[in-house]
Scaffold this motif. Structure first.
Motif, short mmCIF file in Angstrom:
data_model
loop_
_atom_site.label_atom_id
_atom_site.label_comp_id
_atom_site.label_asym_id
_atom_site.label_seq_id
_atom_site.Cartn_x
_atom_site.Cartn_y
_atom_site.Cartn_z
N ILE A 1 -1.81 4.55 0.24
CA ILE A 1 -1.79 3.09 0.25
C ILE A 1 -0.44 2.66 -0.30
CG2 ILE A 1 -2.82 0.99 -0.68
CD1 ILE A 1 -5.43 2.60 -0.97
N ILE A 2 0.24 1.80 0.45
CA ILE A 2 1.53 1.28 0.03
C ILE A 2 1.44 -0.25 0.03
CG2 ILE A 2 3.97 1.07 0.58
CD1 ILE A 2 3.86 3.77 1.86
N THR A 3 1.89 -0.86 -1.05
CA THR A 3 1.89 -2.32 -1.12
C THR A 3 3.29 -2.79 -1.47
OG1 THR A 3 1.34 -2.37 -3.47
CG2 THR A 3 -0.50 -2.33 -1.93
N GLY A 4 3.51 -4.06 -1.34
CA GLY A 4 4.78 -4.66 -1.71
C GLY A 4 5.59 -5.09 -0.51
N GLY A 5 6.70 -5.71 -0.78
CA GLY A 5 7.53 -6.31 0.25
C GLY A 5 8.10 -5.35 1.28
N ASP A 6 8.35 -4.11 0.89
CA ASP A 6 8.94 -3.13 1.82
C ASP A 6 7.90 -2.21 2.43
OD1 ASP A 6 11.52 -4.06 1.48
OD2 ASP A 6 11.87 -2.78 -0.27
N SER A 7 6.63 -2.51 2.28
CA SER A 7 5.59 -1.61 2.77
C SER A 7 5.63 -1.44 4.28
CB SER A 7 4.21 -2.08 2.32
OG SER A 7 3.93 -3.36 2.83
N ASP A 8 5.94 -2.49 5.02
CA ASP A 8 6.02 -2.37 6.48
C ASP A 8 7.14 -1.43 6.90
OD1 ASP A 8 3.87 -4.04 6.94
OD2 ASP A 8 5.12 -5.83 7.15
N PHE A 9 8.27 -1.49 6.21
CA PHE A 9 9.40 -0.61 6.50
C PHE A 9 8.99 0.85 6.33
CE2 PHE A 9 12.86 1.95 4.75
CZ PHE A 9 13.75 1.92 5.83
N PHE A 10 8.37 1.15 5.18
CA PHE A 10 7.97 2.53 4.91
C PHE A 10 6.84 2.98 5.82
CE2 PHE A 10 10.04 1.58 0.79
CZ PHE A 10 10.99 2.58 0.84
N ALA A 11 5.95 2.09 6.17
CA ALA A 11 4.85 2.44 7.06
C ALA A 11 5.38 2.92 8.41
CB ALA A 11 3.92 1.25 7.26
N ARG A 12 6.45 2.33 8.89
CA ARG A 12 7.04 2.75 10.17
C ARG A 12 7.80 4.07 10.05
NH1 ARG A 12 8.51 -2.73 10.16
NH2 ARG A 12 10.64 -2.15 9.65
N LYS A 13 8.31 4.38 8.87
CA LYS A 13 9.14 5.57 8.69
C LYS A 13 8.35 6.83 8.33
CE LYS A 13 13.07 3.43 9.18
NZ LYS A 13 13.94 3.66 10.31
N LEU A 14 7.20 6.68 7.70
CA LEU A 14 6.43 7.85 7.26
C LEU A 14 5.74 8.51 8.44
CD1 LEU A 14 4.93 6.39 3.98
CD2 LEU A 14 6.76 8.06 4.18
N LYS A 15 5.58 9.84 8.36
CA LYS A 15 5.01 10.60 9.46
C LYS A 15 3.51 10.47 9.57
CE LYS A 15 8.60 14.08 9.04
NZ LYS A 15 8.90 15.45 8.66
N LYS A 16 2.82 10.47 8.44
CA LYS A 16 1.36 10.40 8.44
C LYS A 16 0.91 8.95 8.41
CE LYS A 16 0.69 14.90 7.39
NZ LYS A 16 -0.24 15.85 7.71
N PRO A 17 -0.27 8.66 8.96
CA PRO A 17 -0.76 7.28 8.92
C PRO A 17 -1.08 6.85 7.48
CG PRO A 17 -2.41 8.74 9.85
CD PRO A 17 -1.16 9.55 9.65
N ILE A 18 -0.79 5.59 7.19
CA ILE A 18 -1.04 5.05 5.86
C ILE A 18 -1.63 3.66 5.99
CG2 ILE A 18 0.89 6.31 4.83
CD1 ILE A 18 2.37 3.58 4.83
N PHE A 19 -2.12 3.15 4.87
CA PHE A 19 -2.57 1.76 4.79
C PHE A 19 -1.45 0.99 4.10
CE2 PHE A 19 -4.47 -1.60 2.22
CZ PHE A 19 -5.08 -2.34 3.22
N ALA A 20 -0.89 0.00 4.78
CA ALA A 20 0.19 -0.79 4.20
C ALA A 20 -0.15 -2.27 4.29
CB ALA A 20 1.49 -0.52 4.95
#
Length: 58
Positions: free
Chosen positions: A22-41
């Motif tokens: 789980i990633i939260t915060g203003g840059d979560s969308d950026f990291f969600a697109r860059k990470l290999k595994k699916p996440i909740f952002a």
């Protein structure tokens, strides 16, 4: 930063079999697109939680 997050996720997966990230915060969308595994952002997760508490207590 993305490589650090991927490495930390891999360590947690090995040690504790954690499958969710789980990633939260203003840059979560950026990291969600860059990470290999699916996440909740969600950029506004904390604000949504605070609003839910406010609604509950109203």
């Amino acid at each position: 930063m993305v490589f650090e997050m991927e490495g930390y996720r891999a360590i947690c997966q090995e040690k504790w079999a954690i499958n969710k990230t789980i990633i939260t915060g203003g840059d979560s969308d950026f990291f969600a697109r860059k990470l290999k595994k699916p996440i909740f952002a969600n950029q506004n997760l904390v604000l949504l939680g605070l609003n839910r508490i406010l609604d509950y207590n109203a």
